[in-house]
Design an enzyme around this catalytic site. Structure first.
Site, PDB file in Angstrom:
ATOM      1  N   TYR A 159      42.852  45.984  -1.658  1.00 48.45           N
ATOM      2  CA  TYR A 159      42.195  46.728  -0.717  1.00 48.45           C
ATOM      3  C   TYR A 159      40.835  46.809  -1.036  1.00 48.45           C
ATOM      4  CZ  TYR A 159      40.757  51.127   1.637  1.00 48.45           C
ATOM      5  OH  TYR A 159      40.284  51.895   2.719  1.00 48.45           O
ATOM      6  N   LYS A 163      37.429  45.564   1.312  1.00 46.40           N
ATOM      7  CA  LYS A 163      36.454  46.290   1.366  1.00 46.40           C
ATOM      8  C   LYS A 163      35.038  45.771   1.102  1.00 46.40           C
ATOM      9  CE  LYS A 163      38.512  49.393   3.962  1.00 46.40           C
ATOM     10  NZ  LYS A 163      38.342  49.728   5.496  1.00 46.40           N
TER      11      LYS A 163
END
Length: 265
Positions: A159, A163
Site C-alpha cells: 500500500y 501511494k
C-alpha cells in the site's frame, strides 16, 4: 453547511465513493454545485450513499465500478459523460490495503499485486479513460488521494509503495497534461476517521496524541482539500502534493515529548 458554488455547471466522477473520504469528496463537490457520479466496487452501498445525497437535493448518480477492470472504468467514465454531458473533474479515491504479515518475507504475492493494482494502477486506468474528456472540458482537473504512507514509514509495504507511486504519477501526468489545460494534483491525508476505525476508539485516542493539532482527520477535512485543488481557486497549481495530516509529517511529536521529559527529569 452552505458552501460557495465553485462547481456550478461542472461534472465530476469520484471513485471509492461508497463511504469515507470518497463519499465526503462527492458530497462536497455536489454541495458546491457539481453533478457527480459516485462509483465504487460495492455497487449496493454506493447507490445507498447516492440516494442519501439525492434526498438532500444534490445532483448525483451512482454506478458500480471496479477500478481494477479497464472495461468497467471506461464504462463508468462513459456513463458520467453521457449522463452529464461531459466531465470536468476526476477524483481518484479507490484503494486497497492488505494487513501486512509480521515478517516481510512472508508477504504473499497476491496481496502485493492486488494492493498495487487497485491503489496505483486503478488511478492510472481512471485517469487514462477520463483524460480526453477532461481536455475537452477546457477546465479539467484530476485530484488523487495519496497517503502519508507514501512519504514515511507507517507500515503496509505494498500500500505504501503504491501511494508513493501515485506521487510520481501525479507529477508526470501533470507535466503531460498541462499543455492541454488539465491540472493534476494529489491530497495526502494522515489518519482519517473512516469506517476502518469503527470500534477502535482506544486506538484512535492513542494515535491522536501523535498529531500536533491534537486529533485525527475527518473525511470532510480531506474533501475540503479535494474541492480546493479541483476548483479554479487552484488554477495555477498542478503537479503538487498537498499534505493534510494535522502536522504529523512536519513535527516529530514523539521526539518532542521525549526531549521535554528528559529536561524535566
Amino acid at each position: 453547511m452552505t458552501h460557495t458554488q465553485r462547481f456550478e455547471g461542472h461534472t465530476a466522477l469520484v471513485t471509492g465513493a461508497a463511504r469515507g473520504i470518497g463519499a465526503a469528496a462527492a458530497r462536497r463537490l455536489a454541495e458546491e454545485g457539481a453533478s457527480v457520479l459516485l462509483t465504487d466496487r460495492d455497487g449496493e452501498v454506493v447507490e445507498e450513499t447516492a440516494a442519501g445525497l439525492r434526498e438532500q437535493g444534490l445532483s448525483v448518480r451512482a454506478s458500480a465500478c471496479d477500478v481494477g477492470d479497464r472495461a468497467a472504468v471506461e464504462a463508468a467514465v462513459a456513463h458520467a459523460v453521457e449522463a452529464f454531458g461531459g466531465l470536468d473533474v476526476l477524483v481518484n479515491c479507490a484503494a486497497r490495503c492488505t494487513r501486512m504479515t509480521p515478517l516481510f518475507e512472508d508477504e504473499p504475492d497476491d496481496a502485493w499485486e492486488q494492493d498495487l493494482d487497485i491503489t496505483l494502477s486503478g488511478p492510472y486506468r481512471c485517469s487514462r479513460a477520463a483524460l480526453p474528456h477532461l481536455v475537452a472540458s477546457g477546465r479539467g482537473a484530476i485530484v488523487t488521494i495519496g497517503s502519508v504512507n507514501g512519504l514515511q514509514d507507517f507500515g503496509n509495504h505494498a500500500y505504501s509503495a503504491a501511494k508513493a507511486g501515485l506521487g510520481s504519477l501525479t507529477r508526470t501526468l501533470a507535466g503531460h497534461a498541462a499543455a492541454r489545460g488539465v491540472r493534476v494534483n494529489m491530497v495526502v491525508p494522515g489518519t482519517v476517521r473512516t469506517s476502518a476505525w469503527e470500534g477502535r476508539d482506544t486506538e484512535i485516542s492513542r494515535i491522536e496524541k501523535l498529531y500536533p493539532l491534537g486529533r485525527v482527520g475527518e473525511p470532510e477535512d480531506i474533501a475540503a482539500a479535494v474541492a480546493f485543488l479541483a476548483s479554479r481557486d487552484a488554477a495555477w497549481i498542478t503537479g503538487t502534493t498537498l499534505v493534510v495530516d494535522g502536522g504529523l509529517t512536519a513535527v516529530n511529536t514523539g521526539f518532542h515529548t521525549a526531549v521535554h521529559s528528559m529536561r524535566e527529569a
